[in-house]
Design an enzyme around this catalytic site. Structure first.
Site, PDB file in Angstrom:
ATOM      1  N   LEU A 190      -2.163   2.500 -11.468  1.00 24.64           N
ATOM      2  CA  LEU A 190      -3.118   3.505 -11.927  1.00 24.64           C
ATOM      3  C   LEU A 190      -3.680   4.287 -10.766  1.00 24.64           C
ATOM      4  O   LEU A 190      -4.086   3.702  -9.745  1.00 24.64           O
ATOM      5  CB  LEU A 190      -4.277   2.827 -12.667  1.00 24.64           C
ATOM      6  CG  LEU A 190      -5.551   3.660 -12.869  1.00 24.64           C
ATOM      7  CD1 LEU A 190      -5.292   4.818 -13.834  1.00 24.64           C
ATOM      8  CD2 LEU A 190      -6.692   2.795 -13.367  1.00 24.64           C
ATOM      9  N   SER A 191      -3.755   5.614 -10.886  1.00 26.95           N
ATOM     10  CA  SER A 191      -4.451   6.485  -9.944  1.00 26.95           C
ATOM     11  C   SER A 191      -3.883   6.318  -8.535  1.00 26.95           C
ATOM     12  O   SER A 191      -2.717   6.617  -8.315  1.00 26.95           O
ATOM     13  CB  SER A 191      -5.954   6.204 -10.006  1.00 26.95           C
ATOM     14  OG  SER A 191      -6.685   7.185  -9.315  1.00 26.95           O
ATOM     15  N   ALA A 192      -4.679   5.819  -7.573  1.00 26.35           N
ATOM     16  CA  ALA A 192      -4.128   5.565  -6.242  1.00 26.35           C
ATOM     17  C   ALA A 192      -2.985   4.561  -6.337  1.00 26.35           C
ATOM     18  O   ALA A 192      -2.004   4.646  -5.583  1.00 26.35           O
ATOM     19  CB  ALA A 192      -5.219   5.057  -5.305  1.00 26.35           C
TER      20      ALA A 192
ATOM     21  N   ALA B 188      -0.081   6.599  -7.491  1.00 19.70           N
ATOM     22  CA  ALA B 188       0.498   7.320  -6.364  1.00 19.70           C
ATOM     23  C   ALA B 188       1.301   6.373  -5.478  1.00 19.70           C
ATOM     24  O   ALA B 188       2.356   6.732  -4.949  1.00 19.70           O
ATOM     25  CB  ALA B 188      -0.606   8.003  -5.561  1.00 19.70           C
TER      26      ALA B 188
END
Length: 435
Positions: free
Chosen positions: A180-182, A185
């Site tokens: 999720l999110s970072a 990425a």
């Protein structure tokens, strides 16, 4: 997320890091700058060490098993696993990467992944970063010292996968990654840097690989996002492991339509990146709507009819992991903490995409005939908001519809347009009636 404010250069990546904790490194003003920056980016207050300790106490799921001595650990990460009681020999592995201000146990308690690990018999490896790595516990997806093959955090995660094979007897040919999110990425990082290790990945509210090399560009990638050609995005992936010619991981993309932190444009750019890596076009071969909330799915198929890339656009939610608390076969997760949003159980569909739920994953003997057409969606907003949401791009002070390239007029908050989206990711100026 970043160590520094935009007015300071990013610190040089260390040539080599040991597995020893880095908590003794003075953060000082840099830590304060990071905390302020990430608070703006995520809308969450910085988490103090005492709060992190409380967050790590499991609320619903069983405590994770901590694993030590899994390798040299150049990224100074912590490894945890969720091992089902009856883990079969040669079980698959799913690597799970938490978001900023989170930790492994919090992600396990709320994402719902452990539910399907117990149901279908696979090992979940949770990588956890620390405040010594990043003051808000974000994976450093934008730093060259951590997002390159053989370096830092990326290398540590790779070592966790290797350890899972030797210690738990898992199948090295069935390894997947999600986050999720970072963590999303960082999922992109792992798929690009180690394409021979991961057969598939699922990026939730994440960012394409190769977007962001310092704090300024990292926040720009999050919002308003970077608009590059599919060929340019694909080249970034190929450059991550020069000489590798495939096969490439399959990729599922999950993104909330109303995400203000990592804007929805990133779902389009991720699609462009991985369809181009697979040598596919950007027009979906098949579209559908997923219950219970009509999440819009677009699939991009190989010549043999298998889904290489899929995009799942979740209506009405912001930045977070879509979950659906409950005990039904397609329900999972919890919403007791920030960034886990009651909507649809993304972990159910991700497990299915990975081929871990026992369903047939081979392509159909015949390609689908006349794939269903997804109903058009319409968006009325200022040109500024269209660009921010990824429905338009801006050049020379004007806004242009993504896909069609139609000129929408001046790029500002005073010009309002209605755009029609069909197929997904292709926008035109709406004329006449619009659903």
């Amino acid at each position: 997320m970043p160590y520094v404010t935009p007015s300071h250069p990013a610190p040089p990546a260390p040539a080599a890091r040991t597995g020893r904790p880095r908590g003794g490194r003075p953060l000082g003003r840099l830590a304060a700058a990071l905390a302020a920056a990430v608070t703006l980016a995520t809308g969450a207050a910085p988490v103090a060490p005492a709060t992190e300790a409380r967050a790590a106490v499991p609320r619903a799921a069983a405590a994770l098993e901590r694993v030590t001595d899994f390798g040299a650990n150049p990224g100074a990460l912590t490894m945890y696993v969720h091992r089902p009681a009856a883990l079969p020999a040669n079980a698959p592995v799913v690597v799970a990467l938490h978001g900023c201000t989170q930790n492994a146990q919090l992600y396990a308690d709320n994402s719902g992944l452990d539910t399907f690990a117990d149901r279908h018999g696979f090992l979940v490896v949770y990588a956890e970063t620390t405040t010594a790595n990043n003051a808000n516990k974000c994976f450093n997806w934008f730093q060259t010292g951590d997002n390159r093959r053989g370096r830092g955090e990326a290398a540590s995660i790779r070592q966790m996968v290797a350890h899972a094979t030797s210690a738990y007897g898992t199948d090295p040919a069935r390894v997947q990654v999600t986050g999720l999110s970072a963590g999303g990425a960082m999922t992109s990082v792992m798929l690009a840097a180690y394409p021979e290790v991961f057969t598939a990945g699922a990026v939730v509210a994440g960012i394409p690989y190769g977007c962001g090399v310092d704090v300024v560009s990292a926040f720009g990638c999050m919002s308003p996002g970077a608009d590059r050609t599919p060929a340019a995005w694909a080249q970034a992936v190929r450059d991550a492991h020069p000489g590798y010619a495939g096969p490439w991981p399959r990729v599922a993309i999950w993104h909330g339509d109303n995400d203000p932190t990592v804007v929805p444009r990133n779902a389009d750019e991720l699609r462009d990146q991985w369809t181009a890596v697979h040598g596919l076009g950007q027009t979906p071969d098949r579209t559908s709507a997923l219950a219970p909330n009509d999440t819009r799915r677009s699939e991009y198929l190989t010549a043999g009819g298998r889904t290489a890339v899929e995009v799942n656009r979740v209506p009405g939610i912001g930045h977070g992991t879509p979950v659906a608390p409950g005990t039904g076969p397609q329900q999972c997760g919890a919403t007791g903490t920030q960034h886990f949003i009651a909507s649809i159980c993304s972990s159910y569909w991700i497990t299915r995409f990975f081929g871990l739920d026992g369903t047939v994953t081979e392509p159909p003997t015949e390609p689908p005939v006349d794939p269903p057409t997804e109903p058009a969606a319409c968006w009325t907003a200022s040109n500024y908001e269209h660009v921010r949401a990824g429905r338009a791009t801006t050049t020379g002070g004007y806004a242009y519809a993504k896909g069609s390239g139609q000129n929408l007029g001046l790029y500002n908050t005073f010009v309002t347009r209605t755009l029609k989206e069909t197929p997904p990711g292709h926008y035109t100026i709406a004329t006449g009636s619009c659903p």
